[in-house]
Design an enzyme around this catalytic site. Sequence first.
Site, PDB file in Angstrom:
ATOM      1  N   LYS A 144       0.842  -1.194   0.000  1.00 22.32           N
ATOM      2  CA  LYS A 144       0.000   0.000   0.000  1.00 22.32           C
ATOM      3  C   LYS A 144       0.880   1.248   0.000  1.00 22.32           C
ATOM      4  CE  LYS A 144      -2.084  -1.706   3.662  1.00 22.32           C
ATOM      5  NZ  LYS A 144      -3.015  -1.970   4.779  1.00 22.32           N
ATOM      6  N   THR A 168      -9.627   8.724   8.061  1.00 26.98           N
ATOM      7  CA  THR A 168      -9.126   7.489   7.459  1.00 26.98           C
ATOM      8  C   THR A 168      -9.098   6.336   8.454  1.00 26.98           C
ATOM      9  OG1 THR A 168      -6.841   8.104   7.992  1.00 26.98           O
ATOM     10  CG2 THR A 168      -7.690   8.788   5.837  1.00 26.98           C
ATOM     11  N   GLY A 180      -9.613   3.086  10.265  1.00 26.30           N
ATOM     12  CA  GLY A 180     -10.135   1.795   9.844  1.00 26.30           C
ATOM     13  C   GLY A 180      -9.889   1.465   8.391  1.00 26.30           C
ATOM     14  N   THR A 181      -9.073   2.261   7.692  1.00 21.26           N
ATOM     15  CA  THR A 181      -8.838   2.010   6.270  1.00 21.26           C
ATOM     16  C   THR A 181      -8.227   0.637   6.030  1.00 21.26           C
ATOM     17  OG1 THR A 181      -8.525   4.374   5.871  1.00 21.26           O
ATOM     18  CG2 THR A 181      -7.689   2.872   4.200  1.00 21.26           C
ATOM     19  N   GLY A 182      -7.206   0.286   6.824  1.00 22.23           N
ATOM     20  CA  GLY A 182      -6.552  -1.014   6.656  1.00 22.23           C
ATOM     21  C   GLY A 182      -7.480  -2.177   6.938  1.00 22.23           C
ATOM     22  N   CYS A 183      -8.245  -2.061   8.012  1.00 23.55           N
ATOM     23  CA  CYS A 183      -9.219  -3.112   8.341  1.00 23.55           C
ATOM     24  C   CYS A 183     -10.215  -3.293   7.201  1.00 23.55           C
ATOM     25  CB  CYS A 183      -9.987  -2.748   9.613  1.00 23.55           C
ATOM     26  SG  CYS A 183      -9.010  -2.361  11.061  1.00 23.55           S
TER      27      CYS A 183
END
Length: 533
Positions: free
Chosen positions: A195, A252, A254-257
């Site tokens: 990412k 942003t 919680g973007t990864g989750c």
Amino acid sequence: MSELTTDATAPTSTHRTITTRSVPRVLSIAGTDPTGGAGIQADLKSIAANGGYGMAVVTALVAQNTHGVRSVHTPPAAFLREQLDAVAADVAIDAVKIGMLGDAAIIEAVRMWLQTTETGPVVLDPVMVATSGDRLLESDAEAAMRALLPLVDLVTPNLPELAVLAEGPVATTWSDALAQAHAVSERSGTIVLVKGGHLSDPRSLTDSRSPSLSKGAESAACPDALVDAAGRLGDGRTLVEFSGPRVPTRNTHGTGCSLSSAMATLAARTGSWASALSSAKAWLTSSLQHADALEVGTGNGPINHFADLWAAGGLGDPAARGAAITDAWWEEIVELRTRIDQLPFVVALADGTLDPARFAWYLQQDAIYLRAYSRVLARASALAPTPDEQVFWAKGAASSIEAEMELHRTWLSTYAVAGMDVAPSSTTTAYLDHLHASTVTGDYGTVVAALLPCYWIYQDLGERLVGSSHAGHPFAAWLDTYADPSFAVANRRAVEIVGLTAARADADALESMRAVFLASSAHEEAFFAEPLR
């Protein structure tokens, strides 16, 4: 249901084959977030937003809000295993997303469960390093996390977490991040999602070792890539890159989750990691673009998981959703567009060295193409849901006929070569067969998505070709036609219409639109390649 299979290229790793399902049953194994922006709450929203049925097993109870974590309570590992076994004993699990695993004992419990349980593909979001740079796991837990990798199909680290998995420094350039991902993939046998949005300096994206992203740091400010050392990404590829815009928002959380759970869901729906990432990236971009509207908390708020769904139901902005979708498609063909610029025919046309006979042959094929293209435009007009769109496509059909007549009246009379074959080439025939096939089902979205690359790629290429024109250029009059402002206006309207249509489409229709757009783009490249093949 998927079966466990062992990958011959990585004897210690286990990989699950993907059996697609229209509504996959996806299990999230993660911690909680009482504000709903991250952890299992975000996972369940993400799964639902991307067409899956979400289930959740809790690894940790977290007291947090949009400003940060206050405390964590970790239930016993034995209770975690009881939750996992209870779900698996009753429900077929089509995909698994793993998030926060707080310590070595919890990681070991999940590892043992994966070794003995039949599931679909497993995606691991290795929660190891906070965005502040703070390490979240003890060294023994970090080692246990690395040992877990061979049992998962995809791992989605941020760049600091990728560095921990690779046991190296945090990457500061895109090419360094890709190299670390390749090392992790080679060592563990799993696919790595890199990412680039975590790169602090967008200029680092223009590193010369990643040519597909070097056309402009601004357009590639938020790249992602799938890296698989075993070459299982289709056609033996070890790398598939996607680029997109960086969304200016602080919301942003919680973007990864959310991305990792979307990947698990979409992989189980489409059977392709590349397709899953393309769709997930478009969805996530839209969710970020609409995050500020939620007004949740006074810190770093959550993304808007259901922005697309609300827009489809008339509760949001379908134009913004549509723009995010078409932007994602456009970025998906960035390498193709670069190749078109480098084709011998395009280069020779730009510098004026093109053989007039070859130019005349191209014009003849273009005239044949435009004649048939006008019929597909007319079909789009007949299917259009609004009078405005009907008029737009009808005008396009008329313009194509006029352009074909103009080619014969002026250009072909100037460049005609005696005895030249005017039959459609195999490349022209294949392109037209593809366009006509898009009309068979009578689906408006499929037709207009198939038409769009002829507008968009032609206009994009023309913007650069017109800059090569000068008074002594042998093809100056032709190049100058690219400067016609009316075509730029028509292109913008075509992109807008296709985007609005895509915003209203369900998941299956949207994937069909994407597929025909990519196919038409490939035909465009072949059309420009053929004159000097």
